[in-house]
Enzyme design. Structure first.
Site, PDB file in Angstrom:
ATOM      1  N   GLU A 182      -1.378   6.397  60.202  1.00  0.00           N
ATOM      2  CA  GLU A 182      -0.089   6.533  59.458  1.00  0.00           C
ATOM      3  C   GLU A 182       0.249   8.183  59.773  1.00  0.00           C
ATOM      4  OE1 GLU A 182      -0.600   5.793  55.202  1.00  0.00           O
ATOM      5  OE2 GLU A 182       0.814   4.393  55.544  1.00  0.00           O
ATOM      6  N   GLU A 230      -5.014   1.472  55.201  1.00  0.00           N
ATOM      7  CA  GLU A 230      -5.576   2.839  54.719  1.00  0.00           C
ATOM      8  C   GLU A 230      -6.404   2.682  53.714  1.00  0.00           C
ATOM      9  OE1 GLU A 230      -5.200   5.505  56.227  1.00  0.00           O
ATOM     10  OE2 GLU A 230      -3.714   5.150  57.679  1.00  0.00           O
ATOM     11  N   LYS A 253       5.550  -2.804  47.312  1.00  0.00           N
ATOM     12  CA  LYS A 253       4.915  -3.253  46.168  1.00  0.00           C
ATOM     13  C   LYS A 253       3.856  -2.006  45.808  1.00  0.00           C
ATOM     14  CE  LYS A 253       1.167  -5.095  44.674  1.00  0.00           C
ATOM     15  NZ  LYS A 253       0.892  -4.140  43.445  1.00  0.00           N
ATOM     16  N   ASN A 283      -2.995   6.348  43.626  1.00  0.00           N
ATOM     17  CA  ASN A 283      -3.146   7.927  43.415  1.00  0.00           C
ATOM     18  C   ASN A 283      -1.876   8.755  43.985  1.00  0.00           C
ATOM     19  OD1 ASN A 283      -3.619   7.010  45.874  1.00  0.00           O
ATOM     20  ND2 ASN A 283      -5.345   8.257  46.152  1.00  0.00           N
ATOM     21  N   SER A 323       1.326   0.182  43.144  1.00  0.00           N
ATOM     22  CA  SER A 323       0.205  -0.519  42.173  1.00  0.00           C
ATOM     23  C   SER A 323       0.857  -0.603  41.063  1.00  0.00           C
ATOM     24  CB  SER A 323      -0.717   0.585  42.054  1.00  0.00           C
ATOM     25  OG  SER A 323      -1.501   0.480  41.231  1.00  0.00           O
ATOM     26  N   GLU A 324       0.349  -1.705  40.370  1.00  0.00           N
ATOM     27  CA  GLU A 324       0.814  -2.159  38.911  1.00  0.00           C
ATOM     28  C   GLU A 324       0.561  -0.689  37.908  1.00  0.00           C
ATOM     29  OE1 GLU A 324      -1.712  -5.188  36.985  1.00  0.00           O
ATOM     30  OE2 GLU A 324      -2.537  -4.844  38.586  1.00  0.00           O
ATOM     31  N   LYS A 377     -14.173   2.578  61.215  1.00  0.00           N
ATOM     32  CA  LYS A 377     -15.163   1.586  60.640  1.00  0.00           C
ATOM     33  C   LYS A 377     -14.566   0.725  59.643  1.00  0.00           C
ATOM     34  CE  LYS A 377     -18.630   4.745  60.423  1.00  0.00           C
ATOM     35  NZ  LYS A 377     -20.106   5.147  60.286  1.00  0.00           N
ATOM     36  N   VAL A 418     -11.294  -0.748  50.203  1.00  0.00           N
ATOM     37  CA  VAL A 418     -11.897  -1.660  51.460  1.00  0.00           C
ATOM     38  C   VAL A 418     -11.898  -3.350  50.741  1.00  0.00           C
ATOM     39  CG1 VAL A 418     -13.878  -2.138  52.711  1.00  0.00           C
ATOM     40  CG2 VAL A 418     -13.217   0.223  52.403  1.00  0.00           C
ATOM     41  N   PRO A 419     -12.356  -3.584  49.787  1.00  0.00           N
ATOM     42  CA  PRO A 419     -12.192  -4.989  49.335  1.00  0.00           C
ATOM     43  C   PRO A 419     -11.061  -5.568  49.509  1.00  0.00           C
ATOM     44  CG  PRO A 419     -13.628  -3.626  47.730  1.00  0.00           C
ATOM     45  CD  PRO A 419     -13.062  -2.662  48.638  1.00  0.00           C
ATOM     46  N   CYS A 456      -8.474   9.250  48.665  1.00  0.00           N
ATOM     47  CA  CYS A 456      -9.052   8.409  49.478  1.00  0.00           C
ATOM     48  C   CYS A 456     -10.013   9.388  50.546  1.00  0.00           C
ATOM     49  CB  CYS A 456      -8.273   7.591  50.315  1.00  0.00           C
ATOM     50  SG  CYS A 456      -6.959   8.774  51.012  1.00  0.00           S
ATOM     51  N   ASP A 502       3.535   9.367  35.652  1.00  0.00           N
ATOM     52  CA  ASP A 502       2.866   7.968  36.217  1.00  0.00           C
ATOM     53  C   ASP A 502       1.431   8.230  36.610  1.00  0.00           C
ATOM     54  OD1 ASP A 502       4.043   5.664  36.925  1.00  0.00           O
ATOM     55  OD2 ASP A 502       4.610   6.042  38.927  1.00  0.00           O
TER      56      ASP A 502
HETATM   57  P1  NDP Z   1      -6.674  -1.645  45.330  1.00  0.00           P
HETATM   58  O1  NDP Z   1      -7.448  -1.936  46.678  1.00  0.00           O
HETATM   59  O2  NDP Z   1      -7.286  -2.007  44.072  1.00  0.00           O
HETATM   60  O3  NDP Z   1      -5.313  -1.950  45.502  1.00  0.00           O
HETATM   61  C1  NDP Z   1      -4.124  -1.407  46.346  1.00  0.00           C
HETATM   62  C2  NDP Z   1      -3.111  -2.437  45.979  1.00  0.00           C
HETATM   63  O4  NDP Z   1      -3.134  -3.593  46.717  1.00  0.00           O
HETATM   64  C3  NDP Z   1      -2.618  -2.547  44.619  1.00  0.00           C
HETATM   65  O5  NDP Z   1      -1.190  -2.208  44.942  1.00  0.00           O
HETATM   66  C4  NDP Z   1      -2.840  -3.794  44.539  1.00  0.00           C
HETATM   67  O6  NDP Z   1      -2.231  -4.504  43.471  1.00  0.00           O
HETATM   68  C5  NDP Z   1      -2.690  -4.503  45.781  1.00  0.00           C
HETATM   69  N1  NDP Z   1      -3.641  -5.664  45.976  1.00  0.00           N
HETATM   70  C6  NDP Z   1      -4.620  -6.194  45.254  1.00  0.00           C
HETATM   71  N2  NDP Z   1      -5.280  -7.333  45.570  1.00  0.00           N
HETATM   72  C7  NDP Z   1      -4.229  -7.837  46.585  1.00  0.00           C
HETATM   73  C8  NDP Z   1      -4.106  -8.792  47.331  1.00  0.00           C
HETATM   74  N3  NDP Z   1      -5.214  -9.847  47.350  1.00  0.00           N
HETATM   75  N4  NDP Z   1      -3.176  -8.922  48.227  1.00  0.00           N
HETATM   76  C9  NDP Z   1      -2.176  -7.964  48.353  1.00  0.00           C
HETATM   77  N5  NDP Z   1      -2.283  -6.885  47.526  1.00  0.00           N
HETATM   78  C10 NDP Z   1      -3.256  -6.673  46.574  1.00  0.00           C
HETATM   79  O7  NDP Z   1      -6.836   0.064  45.305  1.00  0.00           O
HETATM   80  P2  NDP Z   1      -6.358   1.154  44.124  1.00  0.00           P
HETATM   81  O8  NDP Z   1      -4.972   0.845  43.803  1.00  0.00           O
HETATM   82  O9  NDP Z   1      -7.753   0.892  43.051  1.00  0.00           O
HETATM   83  O10 NDP Z   1      -6.583   2.556  44.940  1.00  0.00           O
HETATM   84  C11 NDP Z   1      -7.538   3.217  44.957  1.00  0.00           C
HETATM   85  C12 NDP Z   1      -8.305   2.717  46.517  1.00  0.00           C
HETATM   86  O11 NDP Z   1      -7.201   3.053  47.317  1.00  0.00           O
HETATM   87  C13 NDP Z   1      -9.409   3.677  46.847  1.00  0.00           C
HETATM   88  O12 NDP Z   1     -10.331   2.705  47.614  1.00  0.00           O
HETATM   89  C14 NDP Z   1      -8.957   4.801  47.815  1.00  0.00           C
HETATM   90  O13 NDP Z   1      -9.900   5.338  48.784  1.00  0.00           O
HETATM   91  C15 NDP Z   1      -7.855   3.866  48.614  1.00  0.00           C
HETATM   92  N6  NDP Z   1      -6.736   4.923  49.088  1.00  0.00           N
HETATM   93  C16 NDP Z   1      -6.635   4.890  50.664  1.00  0.00           C
HETATM   94  C17 NDP Z   1      -5.830   5.876  51.054  1.00  0.00           C
HETATM   95  C18 NDP Z   1      -5.826   5.981  52.575  1.00  0.00           C
HETATM   96  O14 NDP Z   1      -4.580   6.377  53.009  1.00  0.00           O
HETATM   97  N7  NDP Z   1      -6.614   5.721  53.189  1.00  0.00           N
HETATM   98  C19 NDP Z   1      -4.944   6.720  50.105  1.00  0.00           C
HETATM   99  C20 NDP Z   1      -5.176   6.391  48.707  1.00  0.00           C
HETATM  100  C21 NDP Z   1      -6.019   5.452  48.183  1.00  0.00           C
HETATM  101  P3  NDP Z   1      -2.638  -3.855  41.849  1.00  0.00           P
HETATM  102  O15 NDP Z   1      -3.548  -2.922  41.851  1.00  0.00           O
HETATM  103  O16 NDP Z   1      -1.339  -3.466  41.394  1.00  0.00           O
HETATM  104  O17 NDP Z   1      -2.880  -5.233  41.061  1.00  0.00           O
END
Ligand code: NDP
Length: 485
Positions: free
Chosen positions: A459, A252, A178, A155, A180-181, A452, A232-233, A286, A96
């Site tokens: 968790e 997170e 849900k 990840n 990640s896709e 921040k 963050v976004p 992360c 995966d």
């Molecule tokens: P994304 O923020 O792109 O996506 C995270 C999840 O949110 C995905 O399942 C995504 O769907 C979903 N999503 C996207 N937009 C929306 C929305 N508007 N409403 C609800 N859900 C939404 O992160 P990544 O998957 O790219 O992962 C990398 C990021 O995750 C890095 O910034 C990393 O630091 C952070 N991270 C944080 C951790 C922590 O514990 N603090 C641990 C692991 C990663 P989809 O992408 O499927 O479209």
């Protein structure tokens, strides 16, 4: 190309069974090490999401009434099943995500099992308080929130599903998750195993899809809490959407964490910590310590030793257990990392390594960046790839100030043999999780989360039980009720 038998029996796991609805958009599952399509799933239609929410709502009511000790037994059985199937689950995690089997055998399903075992043990220990007011008294109960949404990053798909499911279920909630896709397969196995362990149908549902499916699960009135692992976004969007209906949240999110290495630190351990904190999972972690601040006096020895240790890098077939470095999980992430490295070069950084590797799949060689200033984009922004920025400092106050000069606050590391300094420094770091003379270890019994912009809530550990429950206060009148008239 080898055939991998990983096509799930259905795209979603709802109400205790795999289901399919091919009306949803097709999502190809790509093995990042080769670029080969290994399975296809379909995004959840509104009908699938509705079934998940209806079954979760129904199942949660009965689960909340179930003896917490029984809830705990189910979770502990699931932990045992996961451990027994670790190899099979680790292989799936590798297919995966592309992470080497050498890693997934120890860090993914096993970490998920640890969380299920930990919260399984803690389930009966959900206690409240009592207070006396004269003859009257009050007590508090911790009550489950109801139906919770879990949204995962790509990840650590098994670990993220378990870290959210375990405290949610232990405390009497249901969850619709849900993934990640990019990595839809592993959470389905977690759902399947939970049911095999005795979890009643409907309590842990997995629905596939992109952000729009996550967004629907974030705004639905039946959902009481959203727990997101992501950037963050995305966190900002999800937090704002959840606020509209006053939902609880755990966020997170991303980081740009510092590792502070003082001149008295054990050189070998610091190099190991920096390698683990930058190149494990090809940097897609992360909490990685991507800003490595090394005391000026130690920097030449650190860089020299790092160079020597990098010779031990062994990229290759992730299913070969001698491989210790894998590809980026998605083509998009590979392109993001390469673009960051181009920008770093343009800004004047010296980039050692960091080329796209000449093979099929999404491979970026590890990069060590030097000749940096704190204002460069590569030092400020999360890259989420195998990119270590090495900076130097002269004294402790300077190191602390520069470590804190970031919008993020997920993690930090301090390497020193001076115990007093270690504790003095971490006390001044604004980071949710700090390691002293270690990096990136996250046992289930330890709270994990960010300050921040890196998030809200925690968790793992007992704290996660609090984040999946709310306090109900009960005042008990022991005497007659007096009134003005
Ligand atoms: P994304 O923020 O792109 O996506 C995270 C999840 O949110 C995905 O399942 C995504 O769907 C979903 N999503 C996207 N937009 C929306 C929305 N508007 N409403 C609800 N859900 C939404 O992160 P990544 O998957 O790219 O992962 C990398 C990021 O995750 C890095 O910034 C990393 O630091 C952070 N991270 C944080 C951790 C922590 O514990 N603090 C641990 C692991 C990663 P989809 O992408 O499927 O479209």
């Amino acid at each position: 190309m080898p055939e991998f038998d990983v096509q799930p029996r259905g795209s979603h796991f709802v109400d205790g069974a795999y289901i399919e609805d091919k009306a949803g958009a097709a999502m190809e599952v790509v093995y990042p090490a080769t670029g080969q399509v290994i399975a296809t799933v379909h995004a959840a239609t509104a009908a699938v999401t509705e079934r998940a929410l209806v079954s979760a709502t129904r199942a949660q009511a009965a689960w909340a009434q179930t003896d917490p000790a029984e809830r705990g037994r189910v979770l502990r059985r699931a932990a045992d099943l996961i451990r027994a199937r670790n190899r099979e689950l680790s292989r799936l995690e590798t297919l995966d995500t592309g992470k080497p089997l050498q890693e997934t055998l120890v860090a993914d399903a096993m970490s998920g099992a640890d969380a299920l075992e930990y919260f399984g043990g803690l389930a009966p220990d959900m206690t409240g308080q009592t207070m006396r007011f004269g003859a009257d008294w009050a007590y508090t109960l911790r009550r489950p929130l109801g139906v919770c949404t879990g949204i995962g990053a790509w990840n650590y798909p098994t670990q993220i599903a378990c870290w959210k499911a375990a405290p949610a279920l232990a405390t009497g909630n249901a969850m619709v998750f849900k993934p990640s896709e990019a990595t839809p397969l592993c959470a389905l196995k977690v759902a399947e195993i939970l049911v095999e362990a005795g979890l009643p149908a409907g309590l842990f549902n997995v629905v596939q899809g992109a952000g729009d499916v996550g967004a629907a699960l974030t705004t639905d009135a039946r959902v009481a809490k959203v727990s997101l692992t992501g950037s963050v976004p995305t966190g900002r969007k999800v937090y704002a959407a959840a606020a509209a209906s006053m939902k609880h949240v755990t966020m997170e999110l991303g980081g740009k964490s510092p590792i502070l290495i003082f001149e008295d630190a054990d050189l070998e351990s610091t190099v190991s910590g920096a390698i683990n904190g930058n190149f494990y999972s090809s940097g897609q972690v992360c909490s990685n310590g991507t800003r490595v601040f090394v005391a000026e006096a130690l920097a030449p020895a650190f860089l020299d030793r790092l160079k020597t240790r990098m010779a031990g890098l062994c990229p290759g077939d992730p299913l070969d257990e001698t491989t210790n470095f894998g590809p980026m999980t998605t083509q998009a992430q590979m392109e993001i990392v390469l673009a960051h490295l181009d920008r770093a070069r343009a800004e004047g950084a010296t980039v050692t390594g960091g080329d796209r590797m000449d093979r099929a799949g999404f491979w970026v060689a590890p990069a060590v960046l030097t000749d940096l200033t704190d204002d460069m984009a590569c030092v400020r922004e999360e890259i989420f790839g195998p990119v270590m920025s090495v900076l130097t400092f002269r004294d402790e106050d300077e190191a602390i100030a520069r470590a804190n000069a970031t919008e993020f606050g997920l993690s930090a590391g301090v390497f020193t043999r001076d115990l007093t300094r270690a504790h003095r420094v971490v006390a001044q770091l604004r980071a949710g999780t700090c390691w002293i003379n270690q990096y990136n270890l996250t046992p289930a019994g330890m709270p994990f989360g960010g300050s921040k912009q890196s998030g809200i809530g925690r968790e793992n550990a007992r704290l996660a039980m609090d984040h999946f429950t709310e306090v109900q206060t009960i005042y008990v009148g022991m005497g007659p009720v007096e009134a003005a008239f």
